[in-house]
Enzyme design. Structure first.
Site, PDB file in Angstrom:
ATOM      1  N   ARG A 317       0.813  -1.222   0.000  1.00 19.79           N
ATOM      2  CA  ARG A 317       0.000   0.000   0.000  1.00 19.79           C
ATOM      3  C   ARG A 317       0.850   1.276   0.000  1.00 19.79           C
ATOM      4  NH1 ARG A 317      -5.120  -0.210   2.400  1.00 19.79           N
ATOM      5  NH2 ARG A 317      -4.381  -1.989   3.601  1.00 19.79           N
ATOM      6  N   TYR A 358     -14.390  -2.840   3.832  1.00 24.33           N
ATOM      7  CA  TYR A 358     -13.720  -2.442   5.081  1.00 24.33           C
ATOM      8  C   TYR A 358     -14.243  -1.107   5.627  1.00 24.33           C
ATOM      9  CZ  TYR A 358     -10.232  -5.336   2.630  1.00 24.33           C
ATOM     10  OH  TYR A 358      -9.592  -6.310   1.912  1.00 24.33           O
ATOM     11  N   CYS A 385     -26.032  -2.685  -8.428  1.00 22.08           N
ATOM     12  CA  CYS A 385     -27.335  -2.951  -7.830  1.00 22.08           C
ATOM     13  C   CYS A 385     -27.166  -3.389  -6.392  1.00 22.08           C
ATOM     14  CB  CYS A 385     -28.051  -4.013  -8.635  1.00 22.08           C
ATOM     15  SG  CYS A 385     -28.642  -3.301 -10.135  1.00 22.08           S
ATOM     16  N   TYR A 414      -4.951  -2.135  -3.743  1.00 24.74           N
ATOM     17  CA  TYR A 414      -6.100  -3.021  -3.520  1.00 24.74           C
ATOM     18  C   TYR A 414      -7.393  -2.488  -4.150  1.00 24.74           C
ATOM     19  CZ  TYR A 414      -2.661  -4.668  -0.171  1.00 24.74           C
ATOM     20  OH  TYR A 414      -1.489  -5.115   0.406  1.00 24.74           O
TER      21      TYR A 414
HETATM   22  N1  LLP Z   1       3.175  -9.079   3.258  1.00 27.73           N
HETATM   23  C1  LLP Z   1       2.171  -9.907   3.521  1.00 27.73           C
HETATM   24  C2  LLP Z   1       2.452 -11.273   3.921  1.00 27.73           C
HETATM   25  C3  LLP Z   1       0.844  -9.475   3.376  1.00 27.73           C
HETATM   26  O1  LLP Z   1      -0.140 -10.308   3.633  1.00 27.73           O
HETATM   27  C4  LLP Z   1       0.596  -8.140   2.959  1.00 27.73           C
HETATM   28  C5  LLP Z   1      -0.770  -7.677   2.777  1.00 27.73           C
HETATM   29  C6  LLP Z   1       1.692  -7.316   2.705  1.00 27.73           C
HETATM   30  C7  LLP Z   1       2.977  -7.807   2.877  1.00 27.73           C
HETATM   31  C8  LLP Z   1       1.525  -5.903   2.247  1.00 27.73           C
HETATM   32  O2  LLP Z   1       0.889  -5.123   3.175  1.00 27.73           O
HETATM   33  P1  LLP Z   1       0.712  -3.545   2.936  1.00 27.73           P
HETATM   34  O3  LLP Z   1       2.099  -2.940   2.964  1.00 27.73           O
HETATM   35  O4  LLP Z   1       0.062  -3.363   1.638  1.00 27.73           O
HETATM   36  O5  LLP Z   1      -0.109  -3.100   4.067  1.00 27.73           O
HETATM   37  N2  LLP Z   1      -7.171  -5.772   0.801  1.00 27.73           N
HETATM   38  C9  LLP Z   1      -6.846  -5.066   2.025  1.00 27.73           C
HETATM   39  C10 LLP Z   1      -5.401  -5.246   2.401  1.00 27.73           C
HETATM   40  C11 LLP Z   1      -5.019  -6.680   2.567  1.00 27.73           C
HETATM   41  C12 LLP Z   1      -3.564  -6.819   2.897  1.00 27.73           C
HETATM   42  C13 LLP Z   1      -3.131  -8.199   2.608  1.00 27.73           C
HETATM   43  N3  LLP Z   1      -1.776  -8.441   2.914  1.00 27.73           N
HETATM   44  C14 LLP Z   1      -7.191  -3.597   1.860  1.00 27.73           C
HETATM   45  O6  LLP Z   1      -7.673  -3.217   0.807  1.00 27.73           O
HETATM   46  O7  LLP Z   1      -7.011  -2.827   2.787  1.00 27.73           O
END
Ligand code: LLP
Length: 468
Positions: A317, A358, A385, A414
């Protein structure tokens, strides 16, 4: 984020970044955002209204410079604050496609993939498999074979996987398969419960109580070369303390491995640094986060007199979230007297499922009238819808008309990766913008694309159409 001109505080100007030196995870609009002489929003030197005319809407607009800046800030901060080796790897689940992989690869980052599909995309983009790490809590035997064949590092999540992989590795021609172990660190953090992963009640990773058994198992498997340990505590996190605590836990595990004569040379602290979706969000900068993590690892290693491991972080992110906006066309309007006014746009939960999943908050601007005063409180609804298909509740906007270009901010992470074809609506196109050039990186899905996977059994084709 400061407002440059106070008279424009009550307008779309309020989200413009004031300096290109900002940490990309702290800006609402991409670093290159400007307002041109026609009062239109420009990103990467491209006028958003013109982009919509050319490429249609909804349209994901990804700013190359913001993405590259985030990559560099991560890399440079690790160099600055960590004395050992480091590798930043992009959690490609945030947005996986060829062009995104190419940009990030060219910045020297590695990749975290969680499925055969993400692995395939990354390899097709030309990424060296030595920099790919394969995650997942239920990898299939085929996915594991694929990962072994292409020689990426596999982050083993559980016993079934360890045993399956051991069998595959024993048969493989490769001398040994590089693995890391994912553990559940038992660290709580404050984020949405769906995106918390570090607490013990999580489907991901080995329970730390099993660690010694796993180490013991590995000492008898020379075809599995365990080089590292991994943990990820969750996503959209603003606190630094949980990651500092994690660093200590990881180093303690590394020390334990020594008792089994396993040499752990890599520690992966996961991702999770949050970004600013609204003014209320206050994440640390990329540099502050890296410093906190790097120093915590160094001091724990000093304490245990261990050599510094190669330190890996895998943000998603905070690399790409703020680099992209989604441009929609405003359509119908409905006023529910004394309740609310809805304006509907030509996309919604199929291109951004985060609000409905979320309860995520977003900010928006009207790109073709950036200085217009904010005179209305409206709810921006999608075209699906489903009553819950709302992108922003109670958004403060100028008065809008059908045909206006409404731009929702911070949609890089995402959004595309979780997009669907709900209601048989095609996924939007995406363009990469840079110094006045806009290049298509994802084609818009048309009606024919929606039918591409459909199969019509012969007997239905030949069936008698009459209902009599
Ligand atoms: N590493 C692992 C093992 C993970 O599961 C994730 C995210 C990351 C790294 C990266 O995390 P970030 O830096 O993006 O926070 N769909 C959700 C977020 C799900 C995150 C899944 N894992 C949303 O839209 O907020």
């Amino acid at each position: 984020m400061l407002i440059t001109d106070i008279s424009q505080e009550n307008s779309g100007y309020r989200y413009l970044p004031t300096t290109t030196l900002s940490s990309p995870n702290q800006v609402l609009l991409p670093l290159t955002a400007k307002v041109n002489s026609s009062d239109c929003l420009e990103i990467g030197g491209c006028d958003l209204s013109k982009l919509v005319e050319q490429f249609g809407s909804p349209l994901y607009v990804l700013d190359e410079e913001t993405l590259r800046t985030a990559c560099r800030q991560y890399r440079e901060s690790f160099k600055k604050y960590y004395s050992g080796q480091s590798q930043v790897i992009y959690a490609s689940k945030a947005w996986s496609c060829l062009a995104v992989c190419r940009v990030i690869d060219s910045e020297g980052l590695g990749f975290d993939v969680v499925s055969g599909g993400e692995l395939y995309t990354t390899l097709q983009a030309g990424v060296d498999s030595g920099r790919i790490y394969f995650h997942g809590n239920n990898k299939s035997a085929e996915e594991l074979e694929y990962a072994v064949d292409c020689d990426c590092t596999i982050i083993v999540d559980n016993w079934l996987e360890l045993k399956t992989l051991s069998a595959i590795a024993a048969q493989s021609e490769a001398k040994s398969v590089r693995i890391m172990l994912r553990l559940t660190p038992g660290i709580e953090c404050h984020t949405h419960e769906y995106i918390r992963t570090g607490h013990l009640d999580s489907k991901f990773g080995f329970d730390p109580n099993e660690l010694e058994e796993v180490f013991n198992y590995l000492t008898q498997r020379s075809h599995l070369n365990c080089i590292g340990l991994h943990a990820h505590i969750g996503s959209q996190i603003f606190e630094r303390q949980p990651h500092q605590d994690l660093a200590i836990v990881l180093v303690e595990w590394m020390r334990k491995a020594q008792e089994y004569n396993l040499t752990i040379t890599e520690l992966n602290v996961g991702g999770g640094l949050g970004i600013r979706y609204t003014e209320a969000d206050d994440p640390p900068t990329i540099e502050e986060w890296v410093k906190a993590v790097a120093k915590a690892i160094e001091s724990a290693c000093n304490q245990y007199q261990l050599p510094l491991p190669k330190l890996i972080a895998e943000p998603g992110r905070s690399l790409i979230g703020s680099a992209c906006v989604t441009a929609y066309m405003v359509g119908s309007r409905k006023e529910v007297p004394e309740v609310r006014t809805y304006i509907s746009v030509d996309g919604g939960m199929s291109d951004n499922p985060r609000p409905i999943t979320y309860q995520s908050l977003y900010r928006a601007v009207v790109a073709n009238r950036m200085s217009a005063p904010l005179t209305e409180k409206v709810t921006v609804a999608g075209k699906h819808c489903e009553s819950g298909d709302v992108i922003i509740k109670d958004a403060l906007l100028p008065s809008t008309e059908p045909g206006d270009v409404l731009v929702v901010l911070s949609t890089g992470a995402y959004n595309y990766s979780m997009a669907s074809n709900y209601n048989r609506i095609g996924r939007p196109a995406a363009v990469l913008v840079h110094q006045g050039e806009a290049n298509l990186i994802l084609q818009r899905e048309g009606y024919q694309d929606l039918l591409r996977q459909d199969c019509l059994p012969e007997r239905l084709i030949n069936s008698d159409d009459s209902h009599s």
